[in-house]
Design an enzyme around this catalytic site. Structure first.
Site, PDB file in Angstrom:
ATOM      1  N   HIS A 164       0.949  -1.055   0.058  1.00 33.79           N
ATOM      2  CA  HIS A 164      -0.093  -0.024   0.030  1.00 33.79           C
ATOM      3  C   HIS A 164       0.890   1.289   0.091  1.00 33.79           C
ATOM      4  O   HIS A 164       0.565   2.112  -0.684  1.00 33.79           O
ATOM      5  CB  HIS A 164      -0.936  -0.048   1.230  1.00 33.79           C
ATOM      6  N   GLU A 165       1.865   1.109   1.102  1.00 32.16           N
ATOM      7  CA  GLU A 165       2.729   2.391   0.990  1.00 32.16           C
ATOM      8  C   GLU A 165       3.681   2.660  -0.276  1.00 32.16           C
ATOM      9  O   GLU A 165       3.627   3.832  -0.875  1.00 32.16           O
ATOM     10  CB  GLU A 165       3.783   2.297   2.120  1.00 32.16           C
ATOM     11  N   HIS A 168       1.544   4.215  -3.342  1.00 34.54           N
ATOM     12  CA  HIS A 168       1.511   5.764  -3.260  1.00 34.54           C
ATOM     13  C   HIS A 168       2.686   6.056  -4.137  1.00 34.54           C
ATOM     14  O   HIS A 168       2.152   7.386  -4.622  1.00 34.54           O
ATOM     15  CB  HIS A 168       1.693   6.231  -1.617  1.00 34.54           C
ATOM     16  N   TYR A 179      -4.335  14.178  -3.109  1.00 37.69           N
ATOM     17  CA  TYR A 179      -4.611  13.409  -1.700  1.00 37.69           C
ATOM     18  C   TYR A 179      -5.814  14.282  -1.077  1.00 37.69           C
ATOM     19  O   TYR A 179      -5.704  14.624   0.234  1.00 37.69           O
ATOM     20  CB  TYR A 179      -3.420  13.360  -0.950  1.00 37.69           C
ATOM     21  N   GLU A 188      -6.241   6.528  -2.334  1.00 37.24           N
ATOM     22  CA  GLU A 188      -5.786   5.318  -1.351  1.00 37.24           C
ATOM     23  C   GLU A 188      -6.477   4.036  -1.835  1.00 37.24           C
ATOM     24  O   GLU A 188      -5.921   3.110  -1.399  1.00 37.24           O
ATOM     25  CB  GLU A 188      -7.000   5.868  -0.029  1.00 37.24           C
ATOM     26  N   ASP A 261      -9.263  13.722   7.827  1.00 32.56           N
ATOM     27  CA  ASP A 261      -8.811  12.901   7.053  1.00 32.56           C
ATOM     28  C   ASP A 261      -8.957  13.143   5.578  1.00 32.56           C
ATOM     29  O   ASP A 261      -9.162  12.442   4.496  1.00 32.56           O
ATOM     30  CB  ASP A 261      -9.590  11.540   7.095  1.00 32.56           C
ATOM     31  N   HIS A 266      -9.769   7.976   3.730  1.00 33.99           N
ATOM     32  CA  HIS A 266      -9.538   6.539   4.019  1.00 33.99           C
ATOM     33  C   HIS A 266     -10.923   5.980   4.551  1.00 33.99           C
ATOM     34  O   HIS A 266     -11.015   4.810   4.974  1.00 33.99           O
ATOM     35  CB  HIS A 266      -8.721   6.424   5.460  1.00 33.99           C
TER      36      HIS A 266
END
Lengths: 346, 83
Positions: A164-165, A168, A179, A188, A261, A266
């Site tokens: 996931h990271e 990005h 974002y 996301e 957020d 998310h």
């Protein structure tokens, strides 16, 4: 060469978790134990985009793991470089392996050389800050905390979190989705989609075998929850007296408007996440082969703007499905998936 | 002095808040440093935490990984000790 999934998770930790009274933690630990064996099998699987004999050698990752030593200066001390033997610190080795698994998916399934398509070195820092219950992408590298010890364990534990990271970074180098708000929720979702595909590819799981969970095994055993998010059933990943209930919607009717957020990136990612799940399971087989390829084509196709909204993204997946597969099952699956989550594609 | 920290975002997207009734020279100096650092924060990053620090009604916003040393110290202290 081979996908580098040489997991070095300390057996005592995995066995401890596998014996956990929390079924999700136990299941995750068992899956990780299993991953060692399946990954070795995966090395021998043919790669769809493997170059023909005589062609240029396949790309290899360039990984470097740093130890922030519980401080916040990045990247911290270099502790493991590409090709070096495992070290005593299991967190370092998990990060190294997870970067390798992510690199392998992008290379093998999509023929991409790292996140930028040009061999970008993969850098991660572990043990960031003290009791830090988070992981993030800072625009240049991945950063992982050890978890707060009450709600979260070590963020390098689930391979889909590592994927996931890194994804990005992939988004940053391709569609560069802003974002915030819907484009942020898409950003996301793309990270959850490719994070989940990293895990599925590493384990050799087809769409119907995958758990479609993000962050399984990350919660402390006392937390009532299987994972942080569920692409299969958004809103059902956890329900805990301290954390509350998973707030993700699975349909546009339940889209959450919030200023927190970054506009609920998310939270509302549940909607495109579920669309991907529906398309992938409708098509069957390995999710990275057709559904994953369509999403990859959308990200790399150059048609998305940074402020892309759900409807524009959905329409782009339909165009990408037609471009790659013609008027066939793929386009039907994608169209049906978006309709099911309340996002029009025309 | 009343200090409230609200943390949002992060990989999990789970919000956390805590508040303390802070007294003593240690807190005073820390609060002053945090308020002096207002505006120093850069933009947030994907999955980074965002923070709102409210000290006696004045709110400072910041985001990982661009916290000042004072902001980081205060945030972790309030989240650890606060209710």
């Amino acid at each position: 060469m081979t996908p580098s999934f040489c997991t070095i998770v300390p057996p005592h930790l995995l066995e401890h978790l596998a014996a956990s009274e929390n079924p999700s933690v136990a299941a995750a630990a068992r899956r990780t134990l299993l991953a060692d064996a399946t990954a070795r099998t995966a090395r021998t699987r043919p790669r769809p985009d493997a170059p023909a004999p005589g062609a240029e050698a396949p790309a290899e990752p360039r990984r470097t793991i740093h130890d922030a030593r519980n401080r916040t200066a990045l990247p911290g001390a270099k502790v493991r470089d590409e090709g070096e033997e495992p070290v005593a610190d299991a967190t370092v080795n998990r990060a190294y392996t997870g970067l390798g698994a992510t690199f392998a998916l992008f290379r093998d399934a999509f023929g991409r050389d790292s996140m930028d398509g040009a061999g970008l070195p993969l850098i991660a820092s572990v043990h960031y800050d003290e009791k830090y219950g988070n992981a993030f992408w800072n625009g240049e590298q991945m950063v992982f905390g050890d978890g707060d010890g009450e709600i979260f364990l070590d963020f390098t534990l689930p391979v889909d979190v590592i994927g996931h990271e890194l994804a990005h970074g992939f988004t940053q180098y391709t569609a560069n989705l802003e974002y915030f708000s819907q484009s942020g929720a898409l950003n996301e979702s793309v990270s959850d989609v490719f994070g989940s595909l990293v895990k599925q590819y590493a384990l050799g799981q087809s769409a119907d075998q995958a758990d479609w969970l993000i962050g399984a095994g990350l919660f402390h055993p006392d937390v009532q929850g299987a994972a942080l998010r569920s692409m299969k059933a958004p809103g059902t990943a956890y329900d805990d007296d301290v954390l509350g209930k998973d707030p993700q919607p699975a349909h546009m009717d339940d889209y959450v408007r919030t200023g927190q957020d970054n506009g609920g990136v998310h939270i509302n990612s549940g909607i495109p996440n579920h669309a991907f799940y529906l398309a992938a399971t409708e098509l069957g087989g390995n999710a990275w082969e057709r559904a994953g390829r369509i999403w990859y084509d959308v990200l790399t196709g150059g048609t998305l703007t940074p402020d892309t909204r759900f409807t524009e993204f959905a329409a782009a997946t339909v165009r990408a499905a037609r471009a790659r597969y013609g008027d066939a099952a793929e386009i039907q699956a994608v169209t049906k998936a978006w309709a099911a989550v309340g996002v029009p594609t025309d | 002095m009343r200090i409230r920290v609200r943390r949002t975002g992060g990989f999990a997207g789970i919000e956390r808040s805590a508040e303390v009734e802070a007294d003593g020279p240690g807190w005073e100096a820390l609060a002053a440093a945090v308020l002096a650092g207002d505006g120093a924060a850069g933009r947030g990053v994907p999955d980074g935490f965002a923070y709102e620090i409210t000290i006696d009604g004045r709110t400072v916003r910041c985001a990982d990984p661009h916290l000042t040393e004072a902001q980081r110290t205060l945030v972790s202290r309030v989240l650890r000790e606060g209710a």
